[in-house]
Design a protein around this motif. Structure first.
Motif, PDB file in Angstrom:
ATOM      1  N   SER A 138       0.850  -1.193   0.000  1.00  9.56           N
ATOM      2  CA  SER A 138       0.000   0.000   0.000  1.00  9.56           C
ATOM      3  C   SER A 138       0.885   1.243   0.000  1.00  9.56           C
ATOM      4  N   TRP A 139       0.326   2.302  -0.555  1.00 11.68           N
ATOM      5  CA  TRP A 139       1.049   3.558  -0.650  1.00 11.68           C
ATOM      6  C   TRP A 139       0.240   4.642   0.029  1.00 11.68           C
ATOM      7  N   GLU A 140       0.846   5.781   0.205  1.00  9.90           N
ATOM      8  CA  GLU A 140       0.276   6.873   0.977  1.00  9.90           C
ATOM      9  C   GLU A 140      -1.155   7.244   0.589  1.00  9.90           C
ATOM     10  N   SER A 141      -1.435   7.374  -0.679  1.00 11.26           N
ATOM     11  CA  SER A 141      -2.760   7.875  -1.077  1.00 11.26           C
ATOM     12  C   SER A 141      -3.507   6.920  -2.004  1.00 11.26           C
ATOM     13  N   THR A 142      -3.376   5.637  -1.752  1.00 13.63           N
ATOM     14  CA  THR A 142      -4.047   4.653  -2.602  1.00 13.63           C
ATOM     15  C   THR A 142      -5.535   4.580  -2.275  1.00 13.63           C
TER      16      THR A 142
ATOM     17  N   SER B 298       0.408   9.537  -4.919  1.00 14.68           N
ATOM     18  CA  SER B 298       1.514   9.961  -4.062  1.00 14.68           C
ATOM     19  C   SER B 298       2.861   9.532  -4.656  1.00 14.68           C
ATOM     20  N   LYS B 299       3.894  10.262  -4.273  1.00 14.92           N
ATOM     21  CA  LYS B 299       5.237  10.048  -4.818  1.00 14.92           C
ATOM     22  C   LYS B 299       5.831   8.695  -4.427  1.00 14.92           C
TER      23      LYS B 299
END
Length: 191
Positions: free
Chosen positions: A96-100, A112-113
């Motif tokens: 998972s990533w910051e703004s998924t 998100s980067k």
């Protein structure tokens, strides 16, 4: 007397296929994946038109370390709005990533980067497209364009987005509902 509420049948996780009669150069021959649709409007990403810029250019611009095998695919033209903003449409992943945000069971959107850093090092999602810009419609605008026969709607397919060559995606989406794009006329009317 009761007032009738205007309800919108959400087209989230659907494709919009630009009809030949759509007179907008931003969307000519476009296949748009709808990421959000409510009574407040809609947001989507074009998934069948690329820019002449490899993803590696974004890695360089952001100063990300990358391996030589990643970033060779082209960036997608997501739409005419905020062309300096990036979105990554990808298959669901255990990572998972910051703004998924999950759009469907198997399609997610991340802006998100941190996901770009993982993609740059070949640790990102197995299937992803990087877009610049997005497509959006104000409240009621998409519904009016649909009433004007500017778009054809159909269920989406992650296989079409991630496994079909870019230039064949619109035809594949049309075929998924039994249509041949070559048979569509710019002079379609209302039934």
């Amino acid at each position: 007397m009761e007032s009738k509420k205007h309800t919108v049948n959400s087209l989230k996780d659907h494709f919009l296929l630009a009809m030949p009669s759509l007179n907008d150069p931003h969307f000519s021959d476009s296949l748009v994946y709808i990421c959000e649709h409510s009574q407040n409007g809609a947001m989507g990403l074009k998934v069948n038109q690329t820019l002449d810029v490899p993803v590696k250019a974004i890695f360089k611009q952001l100063g990300l370390k990358y391996d030589n095998n990643s970033g060779n695919q082209f960036i997608f033209d997501g739409g005419p709005v905020a062309r300096d903003r990036g979105f990554i449409l990808h298959q669901s992943s255990e990572e998972s990533w910051e703004s998924t945000v999950a759009i469907s069971e198997d399609i997610c959107l991340t802006a998100s980067k941190d996901i770009l850093g993982d993609i740059a090092m070949s640790k990102g999602p197995s299937n992803a497209i990087v877009t610049l810009g997005y497509s959006c419609w104000d409240a009621g605008q998409l519904e009016q364009e649909l009433a004007d026969n500017s778009w054809l709607t159909m269920p989406s397919s992650s296989a079409i987005i991630f496994n079909i060559e870019c230039h064949k995606r619109a035809s594949a989406a049309a075929s998924s509902i039994g249509l041949d794009l070559n048979m569509l006329s710019p002079d379609m009317g209302h039934a």
